[in-house]
Enzyme design. Sequence first.
Site, PDB file in Angstrom:
ATOM      1  N   THR A  67       0.837  -1.191   0.000  1.00 38.82           N
ATOM      2  CA  THR A  67       0.000   0.000   0.000  1.00 38.82           C
ATOM      3  C   THR A  67       0.876   1.247   0.000  1.00 38.82           C
ATOM      4  O   THR A  67       2.097   1.162  -0.155  1.00 38.82           O
ATOM      5  CB  THR A  67      -0.972  -0.029   1.204  1.00 38.82           C
ATOM      6  OG1 THR A  67      -1.920   1.017   1.059  1.00 38.82           O
ATOM      7  CG2 THR A  67      -0.240   0.115   2.522  1.00 38.82           C
ATOM      8  N   LYS A  71       3.634   1.587  -3.747  1.00 42.18           N
ATOM      9  CA  LYS A  71       3.126   0.846  -4.906  1.00 42.18           C
ATOM     10  C   LYS A  71       3.912   1.126  -6.184  1.00 42.18           C
ATOM     11  O   LYS A  71       4.215   0.207  -6.956  1.00 42.18           O
ATOM     12  CB  LYS A  71       1.646   1.165  -5.120  1.00 42.18           C
ATOM     13  CG  LYS A  71       0.760   0.689  -3.984  1.00 42.18           C
ATOM     14  CD  LYS A  71      -0.694   1.053  -4.246  1.00 42.18           C
ATOM     15  CE  LYS A  71      -1.564   0.680  -3.062  1.00 42.18           C
ATOM     16  NZ  LYS A  71      -2.985   1.005  -3.313  1.00 42.18           N
ATOM     17  N   ASN A  92       0.508  -3.695  -6.241  1.00 42.83           N
ATOM     18  CA  ASN A  92       0.020  -3.767  -4.866  1.00 42.83           C
ATOM     19  C   ASN A  92      -0.019  -5.200  -4.353  1.00 42.83           C
ATOM     20  O   ASN A  92      -0.552  -5.469  -3.291  1.00 42.83           O
ATOM     21  CB  ASN A  92      -1.349  -3.100  -4.709  1.00 42.83           C
ATOM     22  CG  ASN A  92      -2.484  -3.917  -5.306  1.00 42.83           C
ATOM     23  OD1 ASN A  92      -2.274  -4.836  -6.101  1.00 42.83           O
ATOM     24  ND2 ASN A  92      -3.704  -3.584  -4.919  1.00 42.83           N
ATOM     25  N   ASP A 108      -5.826  -3.106  -7.288  1.00 41.80           N
ATOM     26  CA  ASP A 108      -6.600  -1.933  -6.862  1.00 41.80           C
ATOM     27  C   ASP A 108      -7.700  -1.579  -7.860  1.00 41.80           C
ATOM     28  O   ASP A 108      -8.855  -1.386  -7.494  1.00 41.80           O
ATOM     29  CB  ASP A 108      -5.682  -0.711  -6.697  1.00 41.80           C
ATOM     30  CG  ASP A 108      -4.957  -0.694  -5.364  1.00 41.80           C
ATOM     31  OD1 ASP A 108      -5.489  -1.249  -4.399  1.00 41.80           O
ATOM     32  OD2 ASP A 108      -3.870  -0.122  -5.309  1.00 41.80           O
ATOM     33  N   GLY A 132      -5.459  12.124  -8.748  1.00 41.19           N
ATOM     34  CA  GLY A 132      -4.404  11.346  -8.116  1.00 41.19           C
ATOM     35  C   GLY A 132      -3.837  10.340  -9.086  1.00 41.19           C
ATOM     36  O   GLY A 132      -4.546   9.450  -9.545  1.00 41.19           O
ATOM     37  N   GLY A 134      -0.936   8.506  -8.442  1.00 38.55           N
ATOM     38  CA  GLY A 134       0.001   7.620  -7.764  1.00 38.55           C
ATOM     39  C   GLY A 134      -0.374   6.177  -8.053  1.00 38.55           C
ATOM     40  O   GLY A 134      -1.084   5.879  -9.019  1.00 38.55           O
ATOM     41  N   GLY A 135       0.071   5.269  -7.210  1.00 41.42           N
ATOM     42  CA  GLY A 135      -0.159   3.855  -7.449  1.00 41.42           C
ATOM     43  C   GLY A 135      -1.619   3.487  -7.586  1.00 41.42           C
ATOM     44  O   GLY A 135      -2.029   2.844  -8.567  1.00 41.42           O
ATOM     45  N   GLY A 244     -14.370   3.693   0.424  1.00 44.70           N
ATOM     46  CA  GLY A 244     -13.034   3.149   0.195  1.00 44.70           C
ATOM     47  C   GLY A 244     -12.925   1.665   0.469  1.00 44.70           C
ATOM     48  O   GLY A 244     -12.252   0.928  -0.267  1.00 44.70           O
TER      49      GLY A 244
END
Length: 279
Positions: A67, A71, A92, A108, A132, A134-135, A244
């Site tokens: 996490t 990632k 991940n 994810d 976002g 990111g990973g 989430g």
Amino acid sequence: MITGKTTLIAHLGYPTAGFKAPMIYNPWFERRGIDAVVVPMGFKPEDYAAGLNGLRRLTNLRGALVTMPHKVATLALMDEVTPTAAVAGACNAILMRPDGSLLGDQFDGAGFVRGLQRKGFALAGKRVLVSGSGGVGCAIAASLVAAGVAEMHLFDSNAAASEALAGRLAQHYPQLKVGLGRNDPAGMDLIVNATPLGSREGDPLPFDVDRIAPTTFVGEVVMRQRITPLLAAAQARGCPIQVGTDMLFEMIPAYLEFFGFGTATPEELRESAELPDGA
């Protein structure tokens, strides 16, 4: 009960205090009589490569959940990655194979998309904004495009991250219409907060809520609480939402299969989970 025969699965990230996975996997393992355990292991970014290299020497490690913030960094540390991970630009999941080599995969995005589909949200032809890159944001974007969205808008405070993701998407999906640098939710069918905003008290909202139409589906990746400030604001406008932890429960069956532990339904996992109130 952990024994000398227990198979370990590391949960890698930093900080570890907010990790939910051990409270989902471990009760399910116990219920199924599987001698395995998910163990949180915190590595600061500067220590991660060395830490992961040390873990691969363990003889009772099956693999790892990965996490934030590791990632993206994980991708370059694998001996092999799946095509999904390559497109997402992040891993991940890590499987330690019998020869000691590490295989990286990415779930994810699949978990997020499966959650939407189970709620009856059809993705084909939709306009989407993912904030976002990111990973987790890259993974969600990749899976949304694979599910048939027609237009993808990407935003990140680090513009280079969004540009790199757009390049990978264009390489694999040349028909996709991609927009960059636009964090305006107006006119979108789906918006996704794939940033950490909402993880800490006092964080600003990731979108201008006044620009969100009541028909827009709002998805969240933050798991600090079930209804984050963004989701509360979206609900107040009448928007359908995805919390989430829905992404987490939807991706866990894929993880279980990846690690060779069989599978489970999200309902089974929720029933056995020991999450704190409000999670």
